[in-house]
Write a protein that holds these residues in place. Structure first.
Motif, PDB file in Angstrom:
ATOM      1  N   ALA A  32       0.907  -0.863   0.330  1.00 59.09           N
ATOM      2  CA  ALA A  32       0.074   0.150  -0.090  1.00 59.09           C
ATOM      3  C   ALA A  32       1.013   1.116   0.124  1.00 59.09           C
ATOM      4  CB  ALA A  32      -0.925   0.000   1.090  1.00 59.09           C
ATOM      5  N   GLU A  33       1.840   0.753   0.765  1.00 62.37           N
ATOM      6  CA  GLU A  33       3.105   2.180   0.675  1.00 62.37           C
ATOM      7  C   GLU A  33       3.758   3.083  -0.554  1.00 62.37           C
ATOM      8  OE1 GLU A  33       5.247   5.886   1.644  1.00 62.37           O
ATOM      9  OE2 GLU A  33       3.490   4.315   2.686  1.00 62.37           O
ATOM     10  N   ASN A  34       4.191   1.280  -1.020  1.00 61.46           N
ATOM     11  CA  ASN A  34       4.871   1.752  -2.507  1.00 61.46           C
ATOM     12  C   ASN A  34       3.909   2.104  -3.659  1.00 61.46           C
ATOM     13  OD1 ASN A  34       5.153  -0.588  -5.435  1.00 61.46           O
ATOM     14  ND2 ASN A  34       6.932   0.975  -4.119  1.00 61.46           N
ATOM     15  N   GLU A  35       2.601   2.250  -3.605  1.00 60.94           N
ATOM     16  CA  GLU A  35       1.631   2.155  -4.531  1.00 60.94           C
ATOM     17  C   GLU A  35       1.343   3.668  -3.772  1.00 60.94           C
ATOM     18  OE1 GLU A  35       0.811   0.732  -6.896  1.00 60.94           O
ATOM     19  OE2 GLU A  35       0.275  -1.418  -6.867  1.00 60.94           O
ATOM     20  N   ARG A  36       0.950   4.093  -2.483  1.00 62.41           N
ATOM     21  CA  ARG A  36       1.142   5.361  -2.184  1.00 62.41           C
ATOM     22  C   ARG A  36       2.466   6.723  -2.956  1.00 62.41           C
ATOM     23  NH1 ARG A  36       1.809   9.391   0.993  1.00 62.41           N
ATOM     24  NH2 ARG A  36       3.807   7.865   1.933  1.00 62.41           N
ATOM     25  N   MET A  37       3.423   6.230  -2.548  1.00 62.50           N
ATOM     26  CA  MET A  37       4.533   6.316  -3.506  1.00 62.50           C
ATOM     27  C   MET A  37       4.357   6.737  -4.871  1.00 62.50           C
ATOM     28  SD  MET A  37       6.450   7.668  -0.857  1.00 62.50           S
ATOM     29  CE  MET A  37       7.636   7.801  -1.891  1.00 62.50           C
ATOM     30  N   HIS A  38       3.902   6.179  -5.704  1.00 65.86           N
ATOM     31  CA  HIS A  38       3.821   5.979  -7.299  1.00 65.86           C
ATOM     32  C   HIS A  38       2.976   6.911  -7.535  1.00 65.86           C
ATOM     33  CE1 HIS A  38       4.079   1.847  -7.811  1.00 65.86           C
ATOM     34  NE2 HIS A  38       4.934   1.959  -7.408  1.00 65.86           N
ATOM     35  N   LEU A  39       1.851   7.273  -6.692  1.00 63.71           N
ATOM     36  CA  LEU A  39       1.072   8.759  -6.714  1.00 63.71           C
ATOM     37  C   LEU A  39       1.449   9.409  -6.263  1.00 63.71           C
ATOM     38  CD1 LEU A  39      -2.065   9.549  -6.864  1.00 63.71           C
ATOM     39  CD2 LEU A  39      -2.331   9.460  -5.320  1.00 63.71           C
ATOM     40  N   MET A  40       2.207   9.695  -5.268  1.00 62.49           N
ATOM     41  CA  MET A  40       3.137  11.237  -4.950  1.00 62.49           C
ATOM     42  C   MET A  40       4.177  11.207  -6.099  1.00 62.49           C
ATOM     43  SD  MET A  40       2.105  11.901  -2.084  1.00 62.49           S
ATOM     44  CE  MET A  40       0.437  11.063  -2.404  1.00 62.49           C
ATOM     45  N   VAL A  91       9.057   5.432 -15.234  1.00 56.86           N
ATOM     46  CA  VAL A  91       7.457   4.361 -15.544  1.00 56.86           C
ATOM     47  C   VAL A  91       8.375   2.833 -16.021  1.00 56.86           C
ATOM     48  CG1 VAL A  91       6.661   3.846 -17.697  1.00 56.86           C
ATOM     49  CG2 VAL A  91       6.360   5.703 -16.985  1.00 56.86           C
ATOM     50  N   GLU A  92       9.492   2.968 -15.975  1.00 58.53           N
ATOM     51  CA  GLU A  92      10.230   1.116 -15.987  1.00 58.53           C
ATOM     52  C   GLU A  92      10.479   0.440 -14.236  1.00 58.53           C
ATOM     53  OE1 GLU A  92      14.355   1.363 -17.471  1.00 58.53           O
ATOM     54  OE2 GLU A  92      13.538   1.131 -19.657  1.00 58.53           O
ATOM     55  N   VAL A  93      10.352   1.654 -13.462  1.00 53.50           N
ATOM     56  CA  VAL A  93      10.436   1.296 -11.956  1.00 53.50           C
ATOM     57  C   VAL A  93       9.488   0.862 -11.702  1.00 53.50           C
ATOM     58  CG1 VAL A  93      12.835   1.980 -11.725  1.00 53.50           C
ATOM     59  CG2 VAL A  93      11.061   2.699 -10.592  1.00 53.50           C
ATOM     60  N   VAL A  94       8.260   1.990 -12.150  1.00 52.23           N
ATOM     61  CA  VAL A  94       6.936   1.946 -11.415  1.00 52.23           C
ATOM     62  C   VAL A  94       6.422   0.456 -11.722  1.00 52.23           C
ATOM     63  CG1 VAL A  94       4.576   2.685 -11.785  1.00 52.23           C
ATOM     64  CG2 VAL A  94       6.482   3.934 -11.328  1.00 52.23           C
ATOM     65  N   ARG A  95       6.221   0.146 -13.063  1.00 53.47           N
ATOM     66  CA  ARG A  95       6.502  -1.014 -13.790  1.00 53.47           C
ATOM     67  C   ARG A  95       6.851  -1.785 -13.155  1.00 53.47           C
ATOM     68  NH1 ARG A  95       6.991  -2.193 -20.171  1.00 53.47           N
ATOM     69  NH2 ARG A  95       9.667  -2.547 -19.159  1.00 53.47           N
ATOM     70  N   ALA A  96       8.080  -2.230 -12.739  1.00 52.41           N
ATOM     71  CA  ALA A  96       8.316  -3.375 -12.538  1.00 52.41           C
ATOM     72  C   ALA A  96       8.239  -3.658 -10.992  1.00 52.41           C
ATOM     73  CB  ALA A  96       9.888  -3.330 -12.145  1.00 52.41           C
ATOM     74  N   ASP A  97       7.457  -2.996  -9.922  1.00 53.26           N
ATOM     75  CA  ASP A  97       7.059  -2.426  -8.468  1.00 53.26           C
ATOM     76  C   ASP A  97       5.295  -3.109  -9.165  1.00 53.26           C
ATOM     77  OD1 ASP A  97       8.796  -1.272  -7.606  1.00 53.26           O
ATOM     78  OD2 ASP A  97       7.586   0.607  -7.437  1.00 53.26           O
ATOM     79  N   GLU A  98       4.260  -2.847 -10.043  1.00 51.85           N
ATOM     80  CA  GLU A  98       3.316  -3.553 -10.507  1.00 51.85           C
ATOM     81  C   GLU A  98       3.870  -5.064 -10.537  1.00 51.85           C
ATOM     82  OE1 GLU A  98       1.154  -1.614 -10.014  1.00 51.85           O
ATOM     83  OE2 GLU A  98       1.427   0.131 -10.625  1.00 51.85           O
ATOM     84  N   ALA A  99       4.408  -5.389 -11.008  1.00 58.14           N
ATOM     85  CA  ALA A  99       5.017  -6.792 -11.362  1.00 58.14           C
ATOM     86  C   ALA A  99       5.231  -7.799 -10.055  1.00 58.14           C
ATOM     87  CB  ALA A  99       6.620  -7.154 -12.379  1.00 58.14           C
TER      88      ALA A  99
END
Length: 335
Positions: A200-208, A298-306
């Motif tokens: 949840a915190e990682n997703e919130r950092m994506h938003l920030m 965008v590449e690192v965010v995509r890796a997080d989602e994976a």
């Protein structure tokens, strides 16, 4: 005179609550000035009563009051420096530094929480829906994608920002419910509470991060209120009644997120979306090079989602086997 005494009370409290090497926590004091009555000083730590410092504070306030009466404004202080932080509770901000010893600029996360994502993760993994539960989760996500594609179309920056307001909900709901379950049953969670809250915190950092790139319009903010309210309650009920279905839904949502960020990268490569410099928060959070661009973000965010995809499909498989999550060690710090 009455207002001056009121000012004395405010200054005395401020003077004592300010951190000072001469007044540590063990000898913290509370002072009270009662108009027309005696001056009382209480020593909470058992140390010596510093009457001199209080008297000096009173004298300083009286001098300031005299200046105001004479029409002379008191000396103004810098607003940033005039921040009162009490040492009574023993909670004082620490001066954090990065790996180079430079001051850390963020309060939302610490240098130890920054990390370099694993970009070698397999982005093409897919859970083939076989059972009824899996098919229900799969087609639920596919159905939810239809209005999303219609609303955002190819505005991937705005799409990413808006969807991250929802993506941070499942981990928080799951972690909260597992936390309450652990308390009720007097048992450990196998690390899954922390794992889901990390998600949840990682997703919130994506938003920030995307907030630094795209600013939401008023109707988009209203949409967030509506969608988040509906999704939170729906996911809450789903997790209570069918935790396997809940995790499987999130697994498929993350698969769709990988697809969306892949399309985002294609638009950047075409030049349709400018490859602007990466926000400072992204550079520090993912330990990116100082000259990193939005494509790197965008590449690192995509890796997080994976990684979130793997965690939630793994959790759903545990439930499918008829076991509880605590029976398998949680993938903590799985980035």
């Amino acid at each position: 005179m009455q207002s001056a005494r009121g000012g004395i009370l405010r200054l005395v409290v401020r003077r004592i609550s300010t951190p000072s090497a001469a007044a540590p926590l063990a000898s913290s004091k509370i002072a009270a000035v009662l108009p027309g009555r005696v001056f009382q000083l209480f020593d909470l730590g058992g140390g010596a009563r510093d009457y001199g410092s209080v008297a000096a504070a009173v004298k300083s306030e009286e001098a300031e009051a005299d200046l105001q009466c004479q029409g002379q404004p008191p000396e103004k202080k810098d607003e940033k420096k005039d921040v009162v932080i009490s040492d009574y509770w023993g909670i004082l901000p620490k001066k954090l530094v990065d790996e180079q010893g430079k001051p850390w600029p963020w309060n939302s996360f610490r240098p130890t929480e920054a990390y370099a994502p694993d970009l070698t993760i397999d982005l093409k993994k897919h859970h083939n829906p076989v059972s009824v539960v899996d098919k229900l989760a799969y087609w639920t996500v596919k159905t939810l994608r239809i209005p999303t594609d219609i609303f955002f179309q190819r505005r991937y920056g705005c799409r990413a920002m808006m969807l991250e307001t929802v993506a941070g909900v499942p981990g928080m709901v799951g972690g909260m419910l597992l936390h309450c379950k652990s308390l009720r049953r007097f048992e450990h969670s196998g690390g899954w509470i922390k794992a889901l809250l990390e998600e949840a915190e990682n997703e919130r950092m994506h938003l920030m991060t995307f907030m630094e790139v795209v600013q939401p319009k008023w109707y988009e903010r209203a949409l967030v209120f509506t969608v988040q309210g509906v999704f939170f309650n729906a996911y809450f009920l789903c997790y209570v009644l069918f935790p396997r279905l809940a995790h499987r839904i999130v697994g498929y949502l993350e698969e769709e997120a990988i697809h969306s960020y892949t399309e985002y990268l294609k638009e950047i490569d075409k030049g349709t979306i400018p490859n602007a410099p990466a926000p400072a928060i992204a550079i520090d959070y993912w330990r990116l090079p100082k000259d990193a661009k939005m494509r790197d973000v965008v590449e690192v965010v995509r890796a997080d989602e994976a990684h979130h995809r793997d965690v939630n499909h793994f959790a759903a498989d545990i439930h499918k086997a008829g076991k509880e999550l605590r029976s398998a060690a949680a993938p903590l710090s799985y980035h």
